[in-house]
Motif scaffolding. Structure first.
Motif, PDB file in Angstrom:
ATOM      1  N   GLY A  32       0.836  -1.200   0.000  1.00  0.00           N
ATOM      2  CA  GLY A  32       0.000   0.000   0.000  1.00  0.00           C
ATOM      3  C   GLY A  32       0.866   1.244   0.000  1.00  0.00           C
ATOM      4  O   GLY A  32       2.023   1.232   0.356  1.00  0.00           O
ATOM      5  N   ILE A  59     -11.515   6.029   3.810  1.00  0.00           N
ATOM      6  CA  ILE A  59     -11.325   4.579   3.816  1.00  0.00           C
ATOM      7  C   ILE A  59     -12.582   3.922   3.269  1.00  0.00           C
ATOM      8  O   ILE A  59     -13.675   4.486   3.340  1.00  0.00           O
ATOM      9  CB  ILE A  59     -11.035   4.033   5.223  1.00  0.00           C
ATOM     10  N   SER A  60     -12.417   2.724   2.734  1.00  0.00           N
ATOM     11  CA  SER A  60     -13.573   1.936   2.306  1.00  0.00           C
ATOM     12  C   SER A  60     -13.497   0.582   2.994  1.00  0.00           C
ATOM     13  O   SER A  60     -12.422   0.014   3.174  1.00  0.00           O
ATOM     14  CB  SER A  60     -13.590   1.760   0.784  1.00  0.00           C
ATOM     15  N   THR A  61     -14.664   0.083   3.402  1.00  0.00           N
ATOM     16  CA  THR A  61     -14.708  -1.192   4.098  1.00  0.00           C
ATOM     17  C   THR A  61     -16.074  -1.832   3.870  1.00  0.00           C
ATOM     18  O   THR A  61     -16.740  -1.537   2.871  1.00  0.00           O
ATOM     19  CB  THR A  61     -14.395  -1.007   5.599  1.00  0.00           C
ATOM     20  N   ASP A 119     -10.890  -1.201   0.879  1.00  0.00           N
ATOM     21  CA  ASP A 119      -9.573  -1.240   1.522  1.00  0.00           C
ATOM     22  C   ASP A 119      -9.501  -2.358   2.554  1.00  0.00           C
ATOM     23  O   ASP A 119      -8.487  -3.052   2.674  1.00  0.00           O
ATOM     24  CB  ASP A 119      -9.287   0.088   2.232  1.00  0.00           C
ATOM     25  N   ILE A 371      -6.619  -6.888   4.182  1.00  0.00           N
ATOM     26  CA  ILE A 371      -6.241  -5.550   3.740  1.00  0.00           C
ATOM     27  C   ILE A 371      -5.921  -5.562   2.250  1.00  0.00           C
ATOM     28  O   ILE A 371      -5.036  -6.305   1.794  1.00  0.00           O
ATOM     29  CB  ILE A 371      -5.028  -5.032   4.538  1.00  0.00           C
ATOM     30  N   ASN A 372      -6.631  -4.748   1.506  1.00  0.00           N
ATOM     31  CA  ASN A 372      -6.444  -4.640   0.064  1.00  0.00           C
ATOM     32  C   ASN A 372      -5.033  -4.159  -0.255  1.00  0.00           C
ATOM     33  O   ASN A 372      -4.516  -3.235   0.386  1.00  0.00           O
ATOM     34  CB  ASN A 372      -7.473  -3.650  -0.494  1.00  0.00           C
ATOM     35  N   ASP A 374      -4.164  -2.399  -2.576  1.00  0.00           N
ATOM     36  CA  ASP A 374      -4.202  -1.031  -3.090  1.00  0.00           C
ATOM     37  C   ASP A 374      -4.621  -0.003  -2.042  1.00  0.00           C
ATOM     38  O   ASP A 374      -4.773   1.179  -2.366  1.00  0.00           O
ATOM     39  CB  ASP A 374      -5.172  -0.949  -4.282  1.00  0.00           C
ATOM     40  N   ALA A 375      -4.812  -0.438  -0.796  1.00  0.00           N
ATOM     41  CA  ALA A 375      -5.208   0.501   0.248  1.00  0.00           C
ATOM     42  C   ALA A 375      -4.114   1.545   0.454  1.00  0.00           C
ATOM     43  O   ALA A 375      -2.945   1.205   0.634  1.00  0.00           O
ATOM     44  CB  ALA A 375      -5.469  -0.248   1.550  1.00  0.00           C
ATOM     45  N   LYS A 376      -4.485   2.817   0.435  1.00  0.00           N
ATOM     46  CA  LYS A 376      -3.499   3.887   0.615  1.00  0.00           C
ATOM     47  C   LYS A 376      -3.017   3.979   2.060  1.00  0.00           C
ATOM     48  O   LYS A 376      -1.912   4.436   2.331  1.00  0.00           O
ATOM     49  CB  LYS A 376      -4.101   5.227   0.185  1.00  0.00           C
ATOM     50  N   HIS A 377      -3.863   3.528   2.968  1.00  0.00           N
ATOM     51  CA  HIS A 377      -3.509   3.579   4.392  1.00  0.00           C
ATOM     52  C   HIS A 377      -3.805   2.218   5.019  1.00  0.00           C
ATOM     53  O   HIS A 377      -4.766   2.064   5.782  1.00  0.00           O
ATOM     54  CB  HIS A 377      -4.300   4.680   5.097  1.00  0.00           C
ATOM     55  N   PRO A 378      -2.995   1.218   4.726  1.00  0.00           N
ATOM     56  CA  PRO A 378      -3.290  -0.146   5.179  1.00  0.00           C
ATOM     57  C   PRO A 378      -3.325  -0.292   6.694  1.00  0.00           C
ATOM     58  O   PRO A 378      -3.934  -1.216   7.213  1.00  0.00           O
ATOM     59  CB  PRO A 378      -2.162  -0.974   4.557  1.00  0.00           C
TER      60      PRO A 378
END
Length: 557
Positions: A32, A59-61, A119, A371-372, A374-378
């Motif tokens: 990430g 964030i997305s979840t 994410d 945790i994806n 591609d998550a910017k903030h893992p």
């Protein structure tokens, strides 16, 4: 799926793992944008030092179905406002599935279609799906993130219970963040009609034989004057699983040396499927006898757990196998339906040879998150869950969460005094859409109830909360559970589905359910169990057993 795609997915996952590991810096995030560079790791470190993101991040979840109150919605509610103010996080592109089945379908469709995943993906308890997600190449291993950022409370539990990681470990790496649950909360007890016990002058059943005496008197000498034909003393489910959370039969199979529908450890230290142990045959013979005597309702094969409990709450059964929390539900229905009724938890009785056992899932895990890549903030999901554990799971006196999560919702000031009493609070609401669900410290719940049962004073906010909202019958039940800690039999297989399981387990389980019910209902002789076991082994069970033991050796050596 074509053969080349099957080969490609593991290769993609391996490439992503190698890439993620090569990008990690000084134990920082394994993938990430935040943790992929030294600057990103430094930014994450700063966030954990100050406790929030400033400026806020998106964030997305996944938020499973939740209720809302006071005109709030999924886009504007007390939890999300709190999350933004306290942690500097806000939702964007979060999934809001309509239910568990719909969510599984949405998740699997996204995997096959290439749709962007959130994410942080909540993973249902499903070994096959977990394995699919790991192999998809869409997620990162969480070893380094967890080691660096997880709270001491979280680490303490996983260190004490390494089996927490078993379902989420593949290729030597951990892929899911375990969300903790209360331990021992679903351990089986027998809830008996205490008013019937008193009127019939009956004593605690120490053995299965004692319990049979009680069932016979409940049916044929019923204290409420019910005709024998209207009383079926034991309320159980035979529909899908009998090793289950209410109306189960794990305690009866345990009385003959084996808990069914789970993987037990045999005398040699190998894992064995409990339903093919010879003791299961004895348990089936006993169930057949009880069905013939009318101790079990003939519709039990059509009833799930809730429907089975209705027989007890309507006053037509005297025994309901269930957990410590039965006083919270469904026992109030019994009290409303049957005037003068009482109930009490009793210990599990022993079998004819002194054997005794119940189910037990030791790990204390409720669900998990991946945790994806591609998550910017893992690391954000860890910051979030850390906060819940450290502030809400066992709040300190004087803290903002001493009385609850949000004033005017789950607590308020009434007549000048703080209260959590839902009867006094206008618009009481406590179903907050926490991403991970409520924060729970595994052993705290049962430990506290036992203290209350022993007459100790409730001192902490958490203890006071349980003293207020959990009934004395619940306190006592917890004490019974903890007095029988040695009888519990762990399900030792918690890993991803093995290759043969994926291919054949559904058919094996269907054969088990059909054969067992036919034996119980007298449509097959008890000796049909032996043929079932032979066929089970030939049709894949023996290979599954081999694979399960290979997995067990790999995680315990």
């Amino acid at each position: 799926m074509t053969t080349w795609k099957k080969m490609l997915l593991p290769l993609m996952a391996l490439m992503l793992v190698v890439t993620a590991c090569s990008q990690a810096d000084n134990g920082g995030s394994a993938a990430g944008n935040t943790g992929s560079t030294e600057a990103g790791a430094s930014t994450a470190d700063k966030v954990f030092e100050q406790g929030k993101y400033d400026p806020p991040i998106d964030i997305s979840t996944v938020i499973m179905p939740r209720e809302y109150t006071k005109g709030e919605t999924k886009d504007n509610n007390v939890h999300d406002r709190w999350m933004l103010e306290t942690l500097g996080m806000k939702h964007k592109d979060t999934w809001y599935p309509a239910g568990a089945d719909q969510y599984k379908q949405q998740l699997q469709l996204a995997l096959t279609s290439g749709e962007k995943l959130p994410d942080f993906v909540m993973v249902p308890t499903d070994p096959v799906l977990t394995n699919q997600l790991i192999e998809s190449g869409q997620f990162i291993a969480i070893d380094e993130l967890f080691e660096k950022y997880a709270s001491p409370l979280w680490k303490e539990h996983t260190n004490a219970n390494p089996d927490v990681w078993y379902p989420f470990t593949k290729d030597g790496k951990k892929w899911n963040l375990p969300i903790m649950e209360y331990t021992d909360n679903d351990d089986t007890l027998l809830w008996l009609r205490e008013d019937w016990m008193k009127k019939l002058n009956l004593q605690e059943p120490k053995t299965i034989a004692d319990l049979e005496v009680i069932m016979d008197k409940f049916k044929n000498e019923n204290p409420d004057g019910l005709a024998a034909k209207d009383v079926y003393p034991l309320a159980i489910t035979l529909k899908n699983n009998t090793n289950t959370w209410m109306g189960g039969l794990d305690w009866l199979f345990g009385a003959y040396g084996s808990v069914q529908e789970q993987w037990n450890m045999d005398a040699s230290g190998n894992l064995e499927y409990g339903s093919v142990n010879p003791g299961a045959k004895q348990a089936l013979a006993k169930l057949r006898e009880w069905m013939e005597k009318g101790y079990i309702h003939p519709d039990s094969a059509l009833w799930d757990e809730g429907k089975a409990a209705e027989l007890w709450t309507k006053g037509n059964a005297g025994i309901l196998p269930g957990a410590n929390w039965i006083p919270d539900w469904p026992a109030p229905d019994l009290l409303n339906n049957v005037a003068g009724s009482e109930y009490k938890a009793y210990p599990i009785p022993a079998g004819p040879e002194g054997k005794i056992g119940t189910k037990w899932q030791k790990s204390g895990v409720n669900s998990s998150f991946m945790i994806n890549k591609d998550a910017k903030h893992p690391e954000a999901i860890i910051l979030y869950y850390n906060y819940l554990l450290e502030n809400l799971a066992n709040p300190e006196a004087g803290s903002p969460y001493e009385y609850g999560f949000a004033q005017g919702y789950d607590w308020d000031i009434v007549d000048g005094q703080p209260t959590q009493d839902k009867e006094k609070i206008n618009g009481f609401f406590d179903k907050f859409p926490f991403i991970t669900g409520p924060a729970r410290i595994p052993g705290l719940y049962m430990e506290t109830l036992v203290k209350l049962a022993n007459g100790e004073e409730a001192k902490t906010p958490y203890e006071k909360q349980l003293a207020t909202f959990r009934k004395p019958e619940n306190w006592y039940a917890a004490k019974v559970v903890m007095s029988q800690i040695d009888i519990r039999k762990q399900n030792y297989f918690t890993g991803a589905a093995t290759p043969t399981m994926i291919e054949k387990w559904n058919l094996l389980r269907q054969s088990e359910l059909e054969t067992f019910n036919k034996i119980i209902y007298g449509k097959l002789p008890v000796d049909a169990f032996d043929e079932f076991v032979a066929n089970w082994k030939v049709n894949g069970g023996e290979q599954v057993t081999k694979e399960v033991n290979e997995w067990f050796q790999s995680v315990t050596k």
